[in-house]
Design a protein around this motif. Structure first.
Motif, PDB file in Angstrom:
ATOM      1  N   LEU D  24      -7.050  47.816 -21.438  1.00 27.33           N
ATOM      2  CA  LEU D  24      -7.644  46.491 -21.575  1.00 27.33           C
ATOM      3  C   LEU D  24      -9.141  46.593 -21.274  1.00 27.33           C
ATOM      4  N   VAL D  36     -10.808  39.234 -22.670  1.00 28.22           N
ATOM      5  CA  VAL D  36     -10.151  40.515 -22.430  1.00 28.22           C
ATOM      6  C   VAL D  36      -9.445  40.921 -23.719  1.00 28.22           C
ATOM      7  N   ALA D  37      -9.683  42.146 -24.175  1.00 25.76           N
ATOM      8  CA  ALA D  37      -9.085  42.625 -25.421  1.00 25.76           C
ATOM      9  C   ALA D  37      -8.309  43.911 -25.183  1.00 25.76           C
ATOM     10  N   LEU D  38      -7.197  44.040 -25.861  1.00 20.41           N
ATOM     11  CA  LEU D  38      -6.454  45.291 -25.889  1.00 20.41           C
ATOM     12  C   LEU D  38      -7.220  46.276 -26.776  1.00 20.41           C
ATOM     13  N   LEU D  70      -5.738  39.228 -28.376  1.00 16.72           N
ATOM     14  CA  LEU D  70      -7.051  39.727 -28.812  1.00 16.72           C
ATOM     15  C   LEU D  70      -7.016  41.249 -28.780  1.00 16.72           C
TER      16      LEU D  70
ATOM     17  N   MET E   1      -7.513  37.505 -24.730  1.00 17.16           N
ATOM     18  CA  MET E   1      -7.040  37.014 -23.445  1.00 17.16           C
ATOM     19  C   MET E   1      -8.225  36.541 -22.627  1.00 17.16           C
ATOM     20  N   ASN E   2      -7.967  35.625 -21.716  1.00 17.19           N
ATOM     21  CA  ASN E   2      -9.041  35.078 -20.907  1.00 17.19           C
ATOM     22  C   ASN E   2      -8.824  35.381 -19.429  1.00 17.19           C
ATOM     23  N   ILE E   3      -9.892  35.179 -18.690  1.00 17.77           N
ATOM     24  CA  ILE E   3      -9.856  35.368 -17.243  1.00 17.77           C
ATOM     25  C   ILE E   3      -9.899  33.984 -16.595  1.00 17.77           C
ATOM     26  N   ILE E  50      -5.232  37.323 -15.842  1.00 16.52           N
ATOM     27  CA  ILE E  50      -5.378  37.399 -17.299  1.00 16.52           C
ATOM     28  C   ILE E  50      -4.436  36.363 -17.892  1.00 16.52           C
TER      29      ILE E  50
END
Lengths: 86, 86, 86, 86, 86
Positions: D24, D36-38, D70, E1-3, E50
């Motif tokens: 990540l 956050v992206a894979l 994402l 994804m977000n924080i 996350i």
């Protein structure tokens, strides 16, 4: 779902097959930002409409092979710009 | 669906297999914000286009295994920057 | 999921079949922006509710053929405008 | 798809099983907002990348059981901060 | 994804069946905007987490019949407000 006002028809002669011969309308939100919606209900410029996004837009189009991400789901009764912008 | 203007091609040599050899365009919205769209119609820089998001983007690409979240669905006739920004 | 307050019922006589006879509510977020949500729980104007988007909205409606992209999932206990806006 | 710049790795020891042992990355957009992206391509901090959202993110991860919204789809050649922010 | 940062539990006695007895948390982003996330990991107020959106949220919940559009996917190690807001 969002509340949009129909602005005008969208003319796009060169399209992908999954949108061929479909009625597309330019719609605006309460900020004046424009989007394009597929119209299965026959809305006219000036109508306030409910618009449906996400995958529900394809189902709302009546045929899930239609590649829309925004579809008009109904024409709102008794709406006005004042109500919208407050 | 949104109205974008094509800015330029996107060059990305190192890609995941599901985007290999696909035409990608950098597009801008009326605020100048940039996104990247898959282009199955052959749009050119300066063209105003309809872009399709959500899962419909994969279907619009003509092959749902193509991992796009934004696909060009058509080239708009008779559009101009004035119309876009109002 | 988001926290919305129910504003009023939405009246739309002319709808697509997949939304026929469904309860629709106009809801507002903490900025006062309006959206339209399907209501399977019987919320009243003034109630603070959880709203569910994306494809989960269709499942939350109890029948995935209902073409909603926003569905009320519950009524929040002990919420207030102060809590919401901070 | 969007254009992001990789900022750093994300460390999260306590995860759900469907994200276990996946790479990540914290990525930023042109406004400096973080997501956050894979990362299935092995991007490094400072790389400009294409990011894929919606359900296409799961397919782009190479295994649709990976619960990402994402995913990095490629590393962009010849990009710079000036190009990004204009 | 977000924080997001966990703010508090959400109490909603009157819910749709597909959310019954699920742990819901109010979470905030770096702007202080609130959302509601399903929590399968047992996060506590103050934890940075996350969050996963779109259809991946349902899969991340461990049972795709759970009608969530936002699910906590992990607790972030070594995060702080300073890192978040820059």
């Amino acid at each position: 779902m969002n509340i949009h006002r129909v602005v005008r028809d969208l003319v796009a002669t060169h399209r992908i097959p999954s949108l061929a011969e479909k009625s597309l309308r330019v719609v605006e939100d309460h900020r004046g930002d424009l989007e394009v919606a597929l119209d299965p209900v026959g809305a006219k410029p000036g109508d306030f409409v409910i618009t449906i996004g996400t995958t529900a837009a394809r189902f709302a189009a009546g045929d899930r092979r239609i590649t829309t991400d925004l579809t008009i789901g109904g024409i709102i009764d008794h709406w006005s710009e004042e109500r919208w912008r407050v």
